[in-house]
Each structure stands twice: as C-alpha cells, then as structure tokens.
Design an enzyme around this catalytic site. Structure first.
Site, PDB file in Angstrom:
ATOM      1  N   ASP A  55      -6.137   1.082   0.939  1.00 28.98           N
ATOM      2  CA  ASP A  55      -6.207   1.075   2.398  1.00 28.98           C
ATOM      3  C   ASP A  55      -7.627   0.692   2.810  1.00 28.98           C
ATOM      4  OD1 ASP A  55      -7.757   3.278   1.855  1.00 28.98           O
ATOM      5  OD2 ASP A  55      -6.616   4.669   3.113  1.00 28.98           O
TER       6      ASP A  55
ATOM      7  N   LYS B 280       0.833  -1.203   0.000  1.00 31.70           N
ATOM      8  CA  LYS B 280       0.000   0.000   0.000  1.00 31.70           C
ATOM      9  C   LYS B 280       0.872   1.259   0.000  1.00 31.70           C
ATOM     10  CE  LYS B 280      -1.273   2.292   3.394  1.00 31.70           C
ATOM     11  NZ  LYS B 280      -1.709   2.776   4.724  1.00 31.70           N
TER      12      LYS B 280
END
Length: 227
Positions: free
Chosen positions: A139, A121
C-alpha cells in the site's frame, strides 16, 4: 551500506521489537477481514473499525451479503470513503463468493482478484494474513517506507516494489514484514514530515543518511547526535 545489510538490519530490528505485528483491522473470520480490507481502501482502519460491527451483525456471512442490495449496504458504510462504489463491490463480492467459491474465501491471489473490489494489494493481505502465505501487500505506507529505508530502488510501481521485497526478504518474514512497514509508516515514517528524531532505525535508513548527510551508517544513538 549494501542493500542486503539493510534487509538484515530491518529484519533483525523488527523481529526483536515487534515480533507479533498484525493488522489493526478488527475481524473474526476470513470473510470479515475481506470485507474490512475492501472498505479500508483510501480510508483509515480506525474509521473501518467503527463501521464494521453493525455491518457484520447485519451481514454475518457471504450469503446474507449476496442477498442484499448496494443501497442497503450503503446505509452501513456511508461514512467511509467512496461508499457507493464499495457498497456495489461488497454485494458483488458476496455473490461471487457464494456462486463460485462455496462461500469460502479463496487462498490464491489469482482467485481472490476475481472478486469485485479486490485488487492485488487486498488479495495479498488476505493470502498472507489468513493463509500465512509469503505474500507482500504494497500500500502507500509500504511503498514509501521501503523506498526510504533503501529496501527498494527505482521501484516506480507497487508491483515493482512487491517483487523486490519478496525477492530480498527471508521467505518466513514476508507476511510479517508487510505489517512492520505499514505500522512504521503509519506512526513514525509518515508521508509529509517523517519523525526521524524519534525513529529507532535511522542507523540503516537511506533517507536519513541522505537528508542529514551522515557520512557512515552509525548506531541509532550516534546518528541522532549528528542530526
């Protein structure tokens, strides 16, 4: 409504209403953004922005961070989540940048994930924000909102959601769509009680259709009347 129509409606709306969406983390260069994103894991951007000014003043570059200790870094970030681990990660990240990347934040995701504290991420955030690559950082907000809108289906992991979003979004909107999804999830499509009554995109939202049993996808104003 077909998935391709939802994607079109999603891009059309946000490209018109929020064409310049960007991260809410404060930073001045790629190194500072990398530090801020590492710190932001399971913590609010507001908190990180309170911490980073003093941190960046003391550690303005990878070299100064690499020469420090986790104990010293901890004193600057004690108010964020998991400060002990993050302090260790930051020092390790600084050393790795200096020793293997000549103090330059790398562009490729496969290089970024080699840095301590950097998962997929975070790597995608840096790749998209700094280098404008078509990378989708997933996320909790992106994962939740993309599923509710019907942009993803049966995506049980962030990676699965990432692959679906990258596959279906126009390439030139992928990096921006990351911010659209995050901001919508942060302020409107919140986790526990999504604010459907004020949401401007219920007309193509799968969650809204199912929750309020809307018979057909309608313009936002009409859909809200049926609520």
């Amino acid at each position: 409504m077909l998935k391709k129509d939802r994607y079109k409606a999603f891009v059309d709306y946000f490209s018109t209403h929020n064409p310049d969406a960007e991260t809410e983390l404060n930073y001045g260069n790629p190194y500072e953004l990398l530090v801020a994103v590492i710190l932001s894991a399971q913590c609010t951007d507001k908190r990180i922005n309170q911490v980073t000014p003093a941190l960046f003043e003391r550690f303005p570059d990878p070299e100064s961070l690499a020469a420090s200790t986790s104990d010293e870094v901890f004193t600057f970030i004690r108010s964020v989540s998991y400060p002990n681990n993050k302090a260790k990660h930051l020092v390790g990240m600084g050393k790795k940048l200096v020793e293997e990347f000549n103090s330059v934040v790398p562009e490729k995701v496969e290089d970024l994930v080699k840095l301590p504290g950097v998962g997929r991420k975070t790597a995608n955030v840096i790749s998209s924000v700094v280098y404008h690559n078509p990378a989708m950082a997933v996320d909790t907000h992106v994962f939740r909102v993309s599923n509710r809108l019907g942009l993803t289906s049966r995506a049980t992991t962030p990676l699965a959601a990432e692959k679906q979003l990258v596959k279906n979004l126009p390439k030139d909107t992928i990096a921006m769509a990351h911010h659209w999804l995050i901001l919508h999830g942060r302020y409107v499509c919140v986790a526990r009680k999504p604010k459907c009554k004020i949401c401007p995109i219920t007309y193509f939202c799968k969650y809204f259709e199912q929750k309020y049993k809307v018979k057909a996808v309608l313009p936002a104003t009409e859909a809200k009347k049926e609520e």
